[in-house]
Write a protein that holds these residues in place. Structure first.
Motif, PDB file in Angstrom:
ATOM      1  N   HIS A  96      79.450  34.488  35.338  1.00  0.00           N
ATOM      2  CA  HIS A  96      79.898  35.792  34.846  1.00  0.00           C
ATOM      3  C   HIS A  96      78.717  36.518  34.226  1.00  0.00           C
ATOM      4  O   HIS A  96      77.949  35.923  33.460  1.00  0.00           O
ATOM      5  CB  HIS A  96      81.006  35.614  33.810  1.00  0.00           C
ATOM      6  CG  HIS A  96      81.534  36.895  33.256  1.00  0.00           C
ATOM      7  ND1 HIS A  96      81.785  37.081  31.909  1.00  0.00           N
ATOM      8  CD2 HIS A  96      81.846  38.072  33.857  1.00  0.00           C
ATOM      9  CE1 HIS A  96      82.239  38.305  31.707  1.00  0.00           C
ATOM     10  NE2 HIS A  96      82.283  38.924  32.877  1.00  0.00           N
ATOM     11  N   THR A  97      78.555  37.798  34.578  1.00  0.00           N
ATOM     12  CA  THR A  97      77.463  38.582  34.023  1.00  0.00           C
ATOM     13  C   THR A  97      78.003  39.640  33.066  1.00  0.00           C
ATOM     14  O   THR A  97      79.082  40.196  33.273  1.00  0.00           O
ATOM     15  CB  THR A  97      76.657  39.290  35.131  1.00  0.00           C
ATOM     16  OG1 THR A  97      77.517  40.189  35.834  1.00  0.00           O
ATOM     17  CG2 THR A  97      76.066  38.286  36.108  1.00  0.00           C
ATOM     18  N   VAL A  98      77.233  39.902  32.024  1.00  0.00           N
ATOM     19  CA  VAL A  98      77.499  41.001  31.097  1.00  0.00           C
ATOM     20  C   VAL A  98      76.245  41.857  31.050  1.00  0.00           C
ATOM     21  O   VAL A  98      75.130  41.335  30.927  1.00  0.00           O
ATOM     22  CB  VAL A  98      77.866  40.490  29.691  1.00  0.00           C
ATOM     23  CG1 VAL A  98      77.907  41.641  28.687  1.00  0.00           C
ATOM     24  CG2 VAL A  98      79.206  39.764  29.719  1.00  0.00           C
ATOM     25  N   ARG A 107      77.798  46.787  25.562  1.00  0.00           N
ATOM     26  CA  ARG A 107      77.941  45.611  26.431  1.00  0.00           C
ATOM     27  C   ARG A 107      79.088  45.884  27.394  1.00  0.00           C
ATOM     28  O   ARG A 107      80.175  46.276  26.971  1.00  0.00           O
ATOM     29  CB  ARG A 107      78.251  44.357  25.605  1.00  0.00           C
ATOM     30  CG  ARG A 107      77.125  43.929  24.688  1.00  0.00           C
ATOM     31  CD  ARG A 107      77.622  42.883  23.673  1.00  0.00           C
ATOM     32  NE  ARG A 107      78.214  41.739  24.333  1.00  0.00           N
ATOM     33  CZ  ARG A 107      77.518  40.673  24.762  1.00  0.00           C
ATOM     34  NH1 ARG A 107      76.201  40.643  24.575  1.00  0.00           N
ATOM     35  NH2 ARG A 107      78.116  39.664  25.354  1.00  0.00           N
ATOM     36  N   THR A 108      78.828  45.676  28.695  1.00  0.00           N
ATOM     37  CA  THR A 108      79.821  45.966  29.727  1.00  0.00           C
ATOM     38  C   THR A 108      79.933  44.777  30.668  1.00  0.00           C
ATOM     39  O   THR A 108      78.921  44.178  31.043  1.00  0.00           O
ATOM     40  CB  THR A 108      79.411  47.208  30.548  1.00  0.00           C
ATOM     41  OG1 THR A 108      79.168  48.298  29.655  1.00  0.00           O
ATOM     42  CG2 THR A 108      80.497  47.592  31.542  1.00  0.00           C
ATOM     43  N   ILE A 190      73.622  51.218  45.943  1.00  0.00           N
ATOM     44  CA  ILE A 190      73.273  49.957  45.277  1.00  0.00           C
ATOM     45  C   ILE A 190      73.237  48.797  46.269  1.00  0.00           C
ATOM     46  O   ILE A 190      72.285  48.014  46.302  1.00  0.00           O
ATOM     47  CB  ILE A 190      74.272  49.640  44.141  1.00  0.00           C
ATOM     48  CG1 ILE A 190      74.240  50.739  43.084  1.00  0.00           C
ATOM     49  CG2 ILE A 190      73.947  48.284  43.506  1.00  0.00           C
ATOM     50  CD1 ILE A 190      72.901  50.900  42.375  1.00  0.00           C
ATOM     51  N   LEU A 191      74.264  48.667  47.094  1.00  0.00           N
ATOM     52  CA  LEU A 191      74.311  47.561  48.052  1.00  0.00           C
ATOM     53  C   LEU A 191      73.238  47.703  49.128  1.00  0.00           C
ATOM     54  O   LEU A 191      72.754  46.711  49.665  1.00  0.00           O
ATOM     55  CB  LEU A 191      75.681  47.507  48.716  1.00  0.00           C
ATOM     56  CG  LEU A 191      76.841  47.059  47.816  1.00  0.00           C
ATOM     57  CD1 LEU A 191      78.173  47.364  48.483  1.00  0.00           C
ATOM     58  CD2 LEU A 191      76.726  45.579  47.491  1.00  0.00           C
ATOM     59  N   GLU A 242      78.436  46.532  38.191  1.00  0.00           N
ATOM     60  CA  GLU A 242      78.917  45.236  38.673  1.00  0.00           C
ATOM     61  C   GLU A 242      78.160  44.803  39.923  1.00  0.00           C
ATOM     62  O   GLU A 242      77.710  43.654  40.023  1.00  0.00           O
ATOM     63  CB  GLU A 242      80.422  45.310  38.945  1.00  0.00           C
ATOM     64  CG  GLU A 242      81.263  45.418  37.681  1.00  0.00           C
ATOM     65  CD  GLU A 242      82.706  45.788  37.952  1.00  0.00           C
ATOM     66  OE1 GLU A 242      83.564  45.432  37.123  1.00  0.00           O
ATOM     67  OE2 GLU A 242      82.997  46.443  38.975  1.00  0.00           O
ATOM     68  N   LEU A 243      78.027  45.713  40.877  1.00  0.00           N
ATOM     69  CA  LEU A 243      77.339  45.375  42.118  1.00  0.00           C
ATOM     70  C   LEU A 243      75.873  45.046  41.865  1.00  0.00           C
ATOM     71  O   LEU A 243      75.334  44.084  42.422  1.00  0.00           O
ATOM     72  CB  LEU A 243      77.459  46.532  43.117  1.00  0.00           C
ATOM     73  CG  LEU A 243      78.871  46.833  43.616  1.00  0.00           C
ATOM     74  CD1 LEU A 243      78.885  48.121  44.431  1.00  0.00           C
ATOM     75  CD2 LEU A 243      79.436  45.673  44.432  1.00  0.00           C
ATOM     76  N   ALA A 244      75.213  45.829  41.013  1.00  0.00           N
ATOM     77  CA  ALA A 244      73.800  45.572  40.702  1.00  0.00           C
ATOM     78  C   ALA A 244      73.624  44.236  40.006  1.00  0.00           C
ATOM     79  O   ALA A 244      72.624  43.536  40.214  1.00  0.00           O
ATOM     80  CB  ALA A 244      73.232  46.702  39.851  1.00  0.00           C
TER      81      ALA A 244
END
Length: 325
Positions: A96-98, A107-108, A190-191, A242-244
């Motif tokens: 999980h990334t923040v 923070r997201t 981004i993708l 999120e994608l990045a």
């Protein structure tokens, strides 16, 4: 509690410079493999720096010095208990990334999933499939991946997952050296540039049983497409942050583990077939023994057989056979 009577419990461990794998962590996991040996802390520090640099390069607007953002990574482990009095056993690990925005002090949530580690998958690919081929079989044996797919979908439907995460996971993997990928005209900010392939791989079929489909994109300034396994609409259901976050994290791991593909000195062609024998690539400063990791993968499958399948397999298969009825 799930409708099968199974319960899932989640535990978390920060992936940072001080990270040391938990006793029950899969030894072939990307992050666990980096945190071993005399170069452990330097490996982790360099990996985390690479992830942050890549994320800032992708999220470059309103980011003139290229250091606005940092990623915080947490390893999330899911254990399964098959009954009220049964001992839980490890099943899945995800990442999980923040996203930390230093400019706004916010923070997201980033992406959940990213890396995907599974004891039952280890058993399927390191024990079941080789035994099937040794017995003269071809392709995948009947029902291959059914149990794993049902367990994964049960996990996503559990309160343990839904209470913690708002969205379905996205798993980001390397493209296959057995396939040819064709560049399309479709481009995402981004993708990156989308690639397609004309047939489904064994991995695609396995993930399909988990309810996931795949799209292939080569991100901006990348040199090869990544495989994004997802549920729903990859493009519209996830934010740029999120994608990045998944690209920055997983492309970094792939540069370390598959530099022939992801740290190549030339960009993927319009018709692209990845190759692990490609010689024109650069190495990162991160110490990694790929041959050792290959040996450990086979041992991990046997570990899963001993500690998951033998004691729990019969009950799990009985449950899996009733799914969808």
């Amino acid at each position: 509690m799930t409708n099968s009577g199974f319960t899932f419990t989640l535990s978390s461990l920060s992936f940072d410079e001080e990270y040391r794998p938990a006793d029950n962590t899969r030894i072939t996991t990307n992050f666990a493999n980096l945190a071993r040996g005399t170069s452990r802390q330097e490996n982790l520090r360099n990996t985390l720096a690479m992830i942050d640099h890549r994320f800032n390069a992708l999220m470059h607007w309103d980011n003139p010095t290229g250091d606005r953002y940092a990623l915080e990574l947490t390893i999330v482990s899911a254990a399964l208990r098959t009954g009220k009095d049964a001992e839980p056993f490890p099943l899945i690990e995800i990442l999980h990334t923040v996203v930390i925005d230093r400019t706004r002090g916010e923070r997201t949530d980033g992406m959940v999933g990213n890396n995907f580690s599974s004891y039952v998958r280890d058993y399927d690919f390191s024990v079941v499939l080789p035994d099937h081929f040794k017995a003269g079989g071809s392709g995948a044996p009947e029902g291959f991946g059914d149990l794993h797919g049902n367990l994964f979908k049960q996990f996503l439907g559990s309160g343990a997952y839904r209470d913690r995460f708002r969205k379905a996971p996205v798993i980001c993997l390397s493209v296959s050296s057995k396939e040819v990928y064709h560049r399309t005209a479709n481009t995402h900010p981004i993708l990156g540039v989308e690639y397609r392939t004309g047939r489904s791989s064994a991995t695609d079929a396995y993930f399909a049983k988990m309810g996931m489909t795949v799209r292939y994109f080569m991100p901006p300034h990348g040199v090869a497409p990544l495989a994004f396994y997802h549920i729903g609409d990859l493009v519209s259901e996830y934010t740029n942050l999120e994608l990045a976050s998944t690209i920055a994290t997983m492309e970094t791991f792939q540069k370390i583990y598959r530099p022939e593909i992801y740290n190549a000195n030339s960009v993927a062609a319009e018709q692209y077939r990845p190759s692990l024998t490609y010689q024109d690539y650069s190495l990162t400063r991160i110490v990694y023994d790929r041959e050792e990791r290959s040996r450990l993968a086979a041992r991990q499958g046997k570990f899963a057989e001993e500690h998951v399948i033998k004691p729990h397999g019969a009950a799990l298969r009985r449950w899996s056979a009733t799914c969808g009825l």
